[in-house]
Enzyme design. Structure first.
Site, PDB file in Angstrom:
ATOM      1  N   ASP B  61     -26.108  56.433  25.003  1.00 52.03           N
ATOM      2  CA  ASP B  61     -26.850  57.443  25.724  1.00 52.03           C
ATOM      3  C   ASP B  61     -28.337  57.102  25.673  1.00 52.03           C
ATOM      4  OD1 ASP B  61     -27.136  59.987  26.975  1.00 52.03           O
ATOM      5  OD2 ASP B  61     -27.966  60.693  25.087  1.00 52.03           O
ATOM      6  N   THR B  94     -29.784  59.280  31.865  1.00 51.36           N
ATOM      7  CA  THR B  94     -30.995  59.071  31.076  1.00 51.36           C
ATOM      8  C   THR B  94     -31.393  57.604  31.054  1.00 51.36           C
ATOM      9  OG1 THR B  94     -29.560  59.085  29.157  1.00 51.36           O
ATOM     10  CG2 THR B  94     -30.773  61.063  29.602  1.00 51.36           C
ATOM     11  N   THR B  95     -30.393  56.727  31.075  1.00 54.33           N
ATOM     12  CA  THR B  95     -30.718  55.308  31.107  1.00 54.33           C
ATOM     13  C   THR B  95     -31.324  54.955  32.461  1.00 54.33           C
ATOM     14  OG1 THR B  95     -28.832  54.923  29.697  1.00 54.33           O
ATOM     15  CG2 THR B  95     -29.823  53.011  30.701  1.00 54.33           C
ATOM     16  N   ASP B 391     -22.760  65.075  27.862  1.00 54.97           N
ATOM     17  CA  ASP B 391     -23.226  64.614  29.166  1.00 54.97           C
ATOM     18  C   ASP B 391     -22.301  65.104  30.263  1.00 54.97           C
ATOM     19  OD1 ASP B 391     -25.129  63.321  27.803  1.00 54.97           O
ATOM     20  OD2 ASP B 391     -24.702  61.323  28.571  1.00 54.97           O
TER      21      ASP B 391
END
Lengths: 537, 540
Positions: B61, B94-95, B391
């Site tokens: 994550d 998020t990446t 997530d």
């Protein structure tokens, strides 16, 4: 971590304490993890199977532990490496869930990683290897279901249960008398579930207590249908045996009650002092009066009482045990069908527990004594009392009994079995190799090596038994294929047959499936890591 | 004549300014982006981070990794912030957001070096963001909530896409169903804390269960607990915030007694206070007593005596969820305890799960809450599973609230890139080049997907450009076949809001970093640098 420089030669300080951190990236990271994990697996390899050897471990306090149990070995090793730690947790969770097979699960994980390394060298992406492994694990679990047998489990027919427990105990130090101990473990579990819990198949281990005492022989290990308390009667003059006991189980001390609020009692005169003295005496008398009135003839007290009270108890011919631990109190209450009473005022006849016999037994020449509370009203709470030549053997005996208890419980929950001695692994390996050819994508390679990795368990078994490992495995494998009999495994005990069904080496299906699933999970996780950022310790 | 030295800033303060500073900031960001680059996509890898205490975390994550990296570089910190904000706002992607910001900066760097004024660049970046957002809104496919089964399967697809890069991707069908069921259990507001996630080591991932109701670990118990019944049908639950223990009523009180009779009375009074409380609870008809505060041994035995079950020190959130599920009210006094404040449920039991014992409340009348019990091998594995499910839950919640989806796997980025490139050709001036650069930067997502999977990125990207030029707007990378495919049909779906938020956040970060031309860094107090040069009374 090495410093980075920009075009103008200025170093970046991006991460706090950058110089002190180590970083390993890409394939190097994966390979170093594999190496660490394989080292751990190699340590455990030699303790697999009935001819497996034990490890001795000395902790920082100089305490010595001798064990054959994978989970215990790893826990005591105090591993530092992060990836090796994962393996420790792996065997720990196998221990929590199944209780047995903690060594094989680590050996399997090590073998899987070893095989993965070869594939990495071929240039296969680690994630695809991981995918292939989990596909193979699924095939395995399905195949195990097809080769499993159902056995009948009930309190009358406990042969299968005993055999499973015996297989679990086969590799332990207690194997000398493993039939006896297996029977004890099975009886203990069956006693625990006799009540309404049989349909819920829920076995509460809190009701099975394992006590140990150094001295005597392992053969003297017994199952006590009741509770063993590691205490003596409070007064040496109390008789050592009491029949038809009525037990008062008290959590209040034999002393004048104290309020919890801070208090001072001011004594101004001699009369007052006398009064106080009389009051104290009277409370003792009252307490004993309450106990007497309820009809109890033994008092089991969580707290202590002073010599005066002790003497008064003896005079009124009441037996007493003091300083009984909380969980033991509970077991006494459950076993005897009594209620724990927090106040003397509440003590009534209905709240007493009853036991057929209570004995104080002394051991050898030592002054230690223990109290056995037996033939109780309710026999759900049982105690396994382990004897052994020295402390290490008693401790190892306790651990082995835990394993046996766990497998028995698992079989009660799910009555399907597979055969041991590596036969299930060999059969799965054959199945997987056949399935691998049907898969079109790259995962084929990973699935095929999964089969090879499974064979590491029978190989380790035969190595530990002193057979030529590969030859034996090859023999068994060809026999399995030609006779189509999935019950053939390694004959570790040289009984003259490869057929594990005849040898009655059986394991639970859940245990085997869990081993494969858990090992695959951890291997997948290790393969997916490509970057390690660690503070130097 | 010597000029007097003007000391503007404290000695040791680090200042750097101008274009070199801007470039240096961009480079620092690049090095951070490199750390998370390989985690993107279904073939992305995980990171193992060990902190100072030796605790290791394995994660995929982006936000978690960025947080644990402990970045101190002032400019690079802004990337951490956008990852966190993406995590807080939508929970997934998020990446991608970090990767996008890094790539924007990388593509713009040559223009900064050539001397284009940062303000002009910022204007162009903002302009292209606006264009992208309009395009996403235009392209996004609205979903039909009317058909419940269809809606359910659609949510599952979104959840499955979010999970495809995680450790649990093999079980994503299993978990996506679980996640969607869990979210649909909730009420209108979809409060996240009403989904409890409990982790129990051991067992296979597929042994994880969703309990429509509440489940929590057995709390610490006193002697007498084992004698309490462990199963109830149609039970009544008293939820309390009362300490049921024999204790001093007031901590600072002191009693002075001057005769012995009074002494006994005080002792009795203390017992009576507790016994009255217990009696009230018993009289209310409750079978199960839960309290946030400890329930002592006396109370445990009292309840055991009356065939009631009790659990003390129940964590607050578990108590709250029980309240939501079973109704009733959390009471701080026993005096008003009556039937209306008791919770109800059809079935209560205590059961063994792995090495732990759990309390289950099932069949609750207004079950607006649920609990997931996760099983798995190692602790880190479970933690990562929890993060992945978090997530997925966020994605499902977002999709329910905001019902537009786009295709993932780099499809939407390719389409935006094509649109920006076409647009840039229609305008004159410096912006043309800059918007072109942004268009190129957007291609990083499909490119990185290919790189992580070990594909030939140039080849795949060319195929994609060709498809998008022919107006097949949903073509993206197909990781399984090493090719491209229509990801709308292949069910690789993501909520549009994820992309909108990611682009906005990445743009904001880019603009922020571009607009900085000087860093003044105060020296850490405490470690003064060794006095340099000025020795033996000589001036420097």
């Amino acid at each position: 971590m090495s410093l980075l420089f920009d075009e103008y030669g200025l170093p970046f300080i991006v991460v706090r304490d950058q110089e002190q951190k180590q970083r390993l990236k890409g394939v190097d990271a994966v390979k170093s993890h594999i190496l660490a994990a394989r080292n751990v697996a190699n340590i455990l390899k030699s303790s697999l199977g009935p001819k497996g050897l034990d490890k001795i471990m000395v902790n920082s306090d100089g305490e010595v532990t001798v064990t054959n149990d994978g989970a215990t070995i790893l826990k005591m090793m105090d591993v530092r490496h992060q990836v090796a730690k994962l393996l420790v947790e792996l065997s720990q969770s196998q221990d929590d869930e199944v209780g047995d097979g903690t060594t094989s699960v680590v050996v399997l994980a090590g073998a899987l990683l070893e095989q993965a390394e070869a594939l990495l060298d071929k240039g296969i992406h680690p994630v695809r290897i991981a995918d292939g492994f989990s596909m193979a694990a699924e095939i395995c679990c399905r195949h195990l279901e097809t080769i499993s047998d159902e056995v009948e489990v009930s309190s009358e027919r406990k042969t299968a249960l005993v055999e499973v427990a015996m297989t679990a105990l086969g590799s332990k130090i207690v194997s000398r008398c493993h039939r006896q101990i297996a029977t004890i473990a099975v009886d203990a579990v069956l006693a625990g579930i006799k009540m309404a819990d049989l349909e819920r198949k829920d076995v509460d281990f809190e009701l099975i207590k394992v006590e140990g005492k150094v001295g005597g022989k392992m053969e003297e290990t017994t199952l006590v249908k009741g509770v063993v308390v590691d205490k003596g009667f409070s007064h040496p003059q109390m008789s050592k045996e009491l029949k038809n006991a009525k037990i008062a189980i008290l959590t209040c001390p034999f002393e004048p009650p104290k309020p919890k609020t801070k208090n001072t009692l001011s004594i101004k005169s001699v009369e007052d002092y006398e009064k106080l003295h009389n009051y104290e005496r009277k409370t003792f008398e009252d307490m004993i009066g309450h106990v007497k009135k309820s009809g109890a003839n033994i008092v089991c007290c969580q707290w202590g009482f002073d010599d005066e009270a002790n003497h008064m108890l003896l005079q009124s011919s009441l037996h007493a045990i003091r300083w009984v631990g909380g969980s033991e109190m509970e077991l006494v209450a459950i076993a005897s069908g009594g209620r724990i009473v927090p106040r003397f005022e509440e003590l009534t006849r209905e709240k007493l527990g009853s036991a057929g016999i209570i004995r104080e037994i002394q051991f050898g020449t030592t002054k230690d004594s223990m109290i056995f509370i037996e033939s109780c009203a309710n026999s759900r709470a049982v105690t396994i009392f382990v004897r052994g030549g020295n402390k290490m053997i008693v401790e190892e005996g306790k651990r082995s009994i835990h394993d046996a208890l766990c497998v028995t419980r698992n079989l009660v929950k799910d009555n399907r079995i597979v055969y041991g001695g590596g036969s299930a692994e060999i059969s799965c390996a054959i199945k997987i190799n056949a399935e691998a050819d049907k898969i079109a994508t790259l995962e084929q390679y990973a699935i095929r090596v999964f089969g090879d990795a499974l064979e590491s368990v029978p190989i380790a078994l035969s190595e530990n038994s002193g057979f030529p490992a590969i030859t034996t495995l090859a023999n068994v494998k060809t026999l399995q294929i030609s006779t189509n009999n999935p019950h053939l495994g390694i004959d570790c005990l040289k009984r003259g047959t490869y057929d594990m069904k005849e040898q009655r080496v059986i394991e639970t299906l859940i245990g085997k499936q869990q081993q494969i699933m858990l090992a695959t999970q951890v291997v997948k996780m290790i393969l997916k890591i490509d970057d390690v950022i660690a503070n130097e310790i | 004549m010597m000029q007097p030295q003007i000391l503007l800033l404290k000695e040791g303060t680090d200042t750097s300014q101008g274009k070199p500073q801007l470039i240096s900031n961009i480079n620092a960001c690049q090095s951070v982006v490199d750390a998370v680059r390989t985690t993107l996509g279904p073939r992305g890898m995980d990171k193992l981070i060990v902190d100072k205490k030796g605790k290791s975390t394995i994660s995929n994550d982006g936000a978690t990794i960025m947080k644990l990296l402990d970045i101190v570089h002032p400019a690079a910190k802004s990337l951490v912030d956008i990852a966190k904000s993406q995590d807080a706002e939508v929970g997934d992607g998020t990446t991608s957001v970090v990767l996008l910001a890094g790539e924007f900066l990388k593509q713009i760097k040559p223009y900064v070096e050539e001397g284009v004024h940062p303000r002009i660049i910022i204007k162009a970046v903002r302009r292209s963001l606006q264009l992208c957002l309009d395009k996403i809104n235009e392209l996004a496919i609205k979903i039909n909530k009317a058909n419940a089964t269809e809606f359910h399967s659609l949510l599952q697809k979104c959840a499955a896409t979010a999970m495809s890069s995680k450790l649990i991707h093999q079980q994503r069908d299993f978990f996506s169903k679980m996640v969607v069921d869990a979210v649909l259990h909730l009420d209108e507001l979809l409060p996240l804390n009403m989904i409890g996630i409990k982790k129990v080591q051991g067992g296979a991932l597929e042994d994880s269960v969703l309990v429509a109701g509440v489940a929590f670990k057995k709390t610490f118990s006193y002697a007498g607990f084992e004698m309490q019944p462990k199963v109830y049908n149609n039970c009544k639950i008293a939820l309390l915030n009362i300490e049921l223990e024999l204790k001093a009523e007031r901590d600072n009180a002191e009693i002075r007694v001057d005769n012995v009779k009074e002494y006994q009375k005080i002792v009795d009074a203390e017992w009576n206070i507790l016994y009255q409380k217990l009696q009230k609870i018993h009289e209310s008809g409750a079978n199960v007593v839960l309290s946030k505060l400890p329930i002592g041994d006396v109370a445990t035995q009292y309840f055991a005596d009356r065939d009631m079950f009790c659990a003390g020190r129940v964590p607050e959130e578990d108590l709250k969820r029980t309240l939501k599920a079973c109704g009733g009210a959390v009471m701080t006094t026993v005096h008003d305890l009556n039937d209306s404040v008791l919770g109800k449920c059809e079935y209560f039991e205590e059961r063994q799960i792995g090495g732990e014992r759990f309390n289950f409340f099932k069949g609750c009348p207004n079950a607006k809450t649920c609990t997931m019990i996760l099983r798995g091998g190692a602790e880190q594995f479970l933690e990562e599973t929890e993060r992945s499910l978090h997530d997925a839950i966020m994605i499902v919640r977002r999709t329910i609230k905001n019902d537009a989806v786009v295709a993932g796997g780099g499809a939407i980025e390719m389409e935006l890139s094509r649109m920006l490139r076409d647009y840039s050709r229609t305008i004159a001036g410096k912006e043309q080049l800059l918007i072109g650069a942004i268009a190129k930067a957007l291609e990083i997502i499909p490119r990185q997907l290919c790189d992580n999977a070990g594909f030939d990125a140039t080849n795949i990207l060319n195929k994609l450009r060709q498809k998008h030029a022919q107006n097949h707007c949903w073509y993206g990378v197909d990781v399984n076949k090493e090719d491209i495919s229509d990801n709308m049909e292949a069910c690789v779906w993501e909520p549009a809001i994820v992309k909108v938020n990611a682009l906005t956040a990445a743009t904001e970060a880019t603009c922020l970093i571009l607009s900085v031309d000087e860093t003044i860094k105060n020296q850490k107090s405490g470690d003064a640098p060794p006095a340099m040069g000025r020795g033996m009374g000589r001036p420097m």
